[in-house]
Design a protein around this motif. Structure first.
Motif, PDB file in Angstrom:
ATOM      1  N   UNK A 204      15.074  -1.197 -80.587  1.00 14.30           N
ATOM      2  CA  UNK A 204      15.120   0.248 -80.803  1.00 14.30           C
ATOM      3  C   UNK A 204      14.454   0.994 -79.656  1.00 14.30           C
ATOM      4  N   UNK A 205      13.698   0.209 -78.875  1.00  8.64           N
ATOM      5  CA  UNK A 205      12.766   0.814 -77.947  1.00  8.64           C
ATOM      6  C   UNK A 205      13.397   0.881 -76.558  1.00  8.64           C
ATOM      7  N   UNK A 206      13.797   2.075 -76.162  1.00 12.94           N
ATOM      8  CA  UNK A 206      14.522   2.212 -74.898  1.00 12.94           C
ATOM      9  C   UNK A 206      13.682   1.794 -73.688  1.00 12.94           C
ATOM     10  N   UNK A 207      12.403   2.209 -73.585  1.00 12.17           N
ATOM     11  CA  UNK A 207      11.618   1.730 -72.442  1.00 12.17           C
ATOM     12  C   UNK A 207      11.547   0.205 -72.392  1.00 12.17           C
ATOM     13  N   UNK A 208      11.427  -0.427 -73.540  1.00 13.96           N
ATOM     14  CA  UNK A 208      11.384  -1.895 -73.548  1.00 13.96           C
ATOM     15  C   UNK A 208      12.686  -2.472 -72.994  1.00 13.96           C
TER      16      UNK A 208
ATOM     17  N   UNK B 229      18.225  -7.104 -67.306  1.00 18.17           N
ATOM     18  CA  UNK B 229      19.068  -6.947 -66.120  1.00 18.17           C
ATOM     19  C   UNK B 229      20.040  -5.799 -66.329  1.00 18.17           C
ATOM     20  N   UNK B 230      20.464  -5.676 -67.579  1.00 18.74           N
ATOM     21  CA  UNK B 230      21.581  -4.791 -67.888  1.00 18.74           C
ATOM     22  C   UNK B 230      21.333  -4.212 -69.275  1.00 18.74           C
ATOM     23  N   UNK B 231      21.557  -2.900 -69.415  1.00 17.71           N
ATOM     24  CA  UNK B 231      21.353  -2.249 -70.704  1.00 17.71           C
ATOM     25  C   UNK B 231      22.694  -1.760 -71.233  1.00 17.71           C
ATOM     26  N   UNK B 232      22.942  -2.094 -72.492  1.00 17.04           N
ATOM     27  CA  UNK B 232      24.170  -1.657 -73.155  1.00 17.04           C
ATOM     28  C   UNK B 232      23.774  -0.787 -74.340  1.00 17.04           C
TER      29      UNK B 232
ATOM     30  N   UNK C 183       9.553   5.163 -60.204  1.00 14.30           N
ATOM     31  CA  UNK C 183      10.205   6.474 -60.341  1.00 14.30           C
ATOM     32  C   UNK C 183      11.640   6.368 -60.867  1.00 14.30           C
ATOM     33  N   UNK C 184      12.313   5.244 -60.573  1.00 15.90           N
ATOM     34  CA  UNK C 184      13.699   5.096 -61.041  1.00 15.90           C
ATOM     35  C   UNK C 184      13.760   4.896 -62.543  1.00 15.90           C
ATOM     36  N   UNK C 185      12.642   4.447 -63.126  1.00 12.82           N
ATOM     37  CA  UNK C 185      12.613   4.251 -64.575  1.00 12.82           C
ATOM     38  C   UNK C 185      12.927   5.568 -65.294  1.00 12.82           C
ATOM     39  N   UNK C 186      12.263   6.651 -64.831  1.00 13.33           N
ATOM     40  CA  UNK C 186      12.440   7.949 -65.477  1.00 13.33           C
ATOM     41  C   UNK C 186      13.890   8.425 -65.433  1.00 13.33           C
ATOM     42  N   UNK C 187      14.542   8.151 -64.307  1.00 11.06           N
ATOM     43  CA  UNK C 187      15.950   8.586 -64.179  1.00 11.06           C
ATOM     44  C   UNK C 187      16.847   7.843 -65.160  1.00 11.06           C
ATOM     45  N   UNK C 188      16.678   6.513 -65.198  1.00 10.82           N
ATOM     46  CA  UNK C 188      17.515   5.722 -66.111  1.00 10.82           C
ATOM     47  C   UNK C 188      17.213   6.125 -67.557  1.00 10.82           C
ATOM     48  N   UNK C 189      15.934   6.277 -67.854  1.00  8.53           N
ATOM     49  CA  UNK C 189      15.526   6.612 -69.214  1.00  8.53           C
ATOM     50  C   UNK C 189      16.159   7.935 -69.665  1.00  8.53           C
TER      51      UNK C 189
ATOM     52  N   UNK D 143      18.696   8.320 -72.761  1.00  6.80           N
ATOM     53  CA  UNK D 143      18.193   9.083 -73.905  1.00  6.80           C
ATOM     54  C   UNK D 143      19.157  10.219 -74.259  1.00  6.80           C
ATOM     55  N   UNK D 144      19.707  10.857 -73.252  1.00  5.36           N
ATOM     56  CA  UNK D 144      20.666  11.940 -73.511  1.00  5.36           C
ATOM     57  C   UNK D 144      21.879  11.409 -74.281  1.00  5.36           C
TER      58      UNK D 144
END
Ligand SMILES: Nc1ncnc2c1ncn2[C@@H]1O[C@H](COP(=O)(O)OP(=O)(O)OP(=O)(O)O)[C@@H](O)[C@H]1O
Ligand SMILES: [Mg+2]
Length: 250
Positions: free
Chosen positions: A195-199, A205-208, A236-242, A246-247
């Protein structure tokens, strides 16, 4: 040579009431190469556990095909290990005996079972707790025993359903780190539901992302290996992907 695909879902639909208009999974197409670490995220009820259950051969698709190492899911089952959210240890068995269970089911001789279970407990840092019953272990330690029990068969494909949910932040980080280390040593394919997006972003490697039975996002993470989950969170790239994912989830 290109690695073989470990998991392929082709046009997979699942409906629990026989009505195709209420598909829980709706024409899912997904290919996972051997050795990849995939995180599967999405809102409650979107079908994450259903995908793991299909891959474990516990349920059948209403339509479509699933293959594991090129075989039907039911035949490929021997390659698959499945770890549930709750640790599901047997309270009347000591840690060691819990880890031996899958080996018992395979009919391995007692000495080999003991040796392999002991090695797994050592790997998760619980070599000194082999004789403890689950009630005498902390929640984090019980999850470690459950991880050892899942690894003990050396599965090619590891299905994990929210394995670290409900742990405190520090225990969770420790388990995540150790898990990544184990994964790097073993080269298993991992499909990790959370459930945890940051995790998801920090580990995989890949998020679906699943939304109402369909894949609505599928991308590689840019962080490379080896990695530490805490370092990814500060990248810094973490914030962009997150923000992007999230949107979609909203
Ligand atoms: N055996 C079943 N019989 C009937 N409906 C089911 C069954 N298993 C799952 N469902 C339904 O399928 C949908 C998807 O369930 P699933 O457990 O895959 O969701 P999930 O994404 O894992 O949710 P959560 O994050 O809450 O664990 C839900 O609406 C659920 O009620
Ligand atoms: Mg679930």
């Amino acid at each position: 040579m290109e690695k073989p695909h470990s998991v392929v879902l082709e046009n997979v639909c699942v409906s629990f009431n026989g009505d195709p208009s209420s598909n829980v999974l709706d024409r899912i197409n997904l290919t996972i190469p051997a050795g990849e670490f995939v995180a599967l995220v999405g809102k409650s009820g979107c079908g994450k556990t259903t995908i793991l259950n299909l891959l474990a051969g516990l349920i059948e698709p209403t339509q479509g095909r699933i293959s594991i190492h090129g075989k039907d899911a039911a035949e490929g089952r021997e390659h698959v290990g499945y770890m549930f959210a709750r640790d599901c240890l047997f309270p009347w068995r000591r840690a060691q005996k819990n880890v031996e269970m899958p080996l018992e089911a395979r009919g391995l001789p007692a000495e080999e079972r003991r040796r392999r279970a002991r090695r797994e407990l050592d790997r998760v840092g619980l070599g000194n707790f082999a004789d403890y019953y689950p009630k005498s272990l902390s929640h984090g330690m019980r999850q470690r025993v459950a991880i050892a029990r899942t690894w003990v068969l050396d599965p090619d494909i590891l299905l994990m359903d929210e394995p670290f949910a409900a742990l405190d932040a520090q225990t969770r980080l420790n388990l995540e780190r150790d898990f990544l280390k184990q994964w790097a040593e073993r080269e298993s394919t991992v499909i990790f539901v959370t459930h945890d997006l940051p995790e998801a972003i920090a580990l995989a490697d890949r998020v679906i992302v699943l939304g109402k039975g369909k894949i609505i996002y599928d991308d590689k993470m840019p962080f490379g290996w080896p990695r530490d989950p805490e370092t990814v969170l500060a990248d810094p790239r973490f914030g962009q992907v997150f923000a992007k994912i999230r949107d979609l989830l909203d």
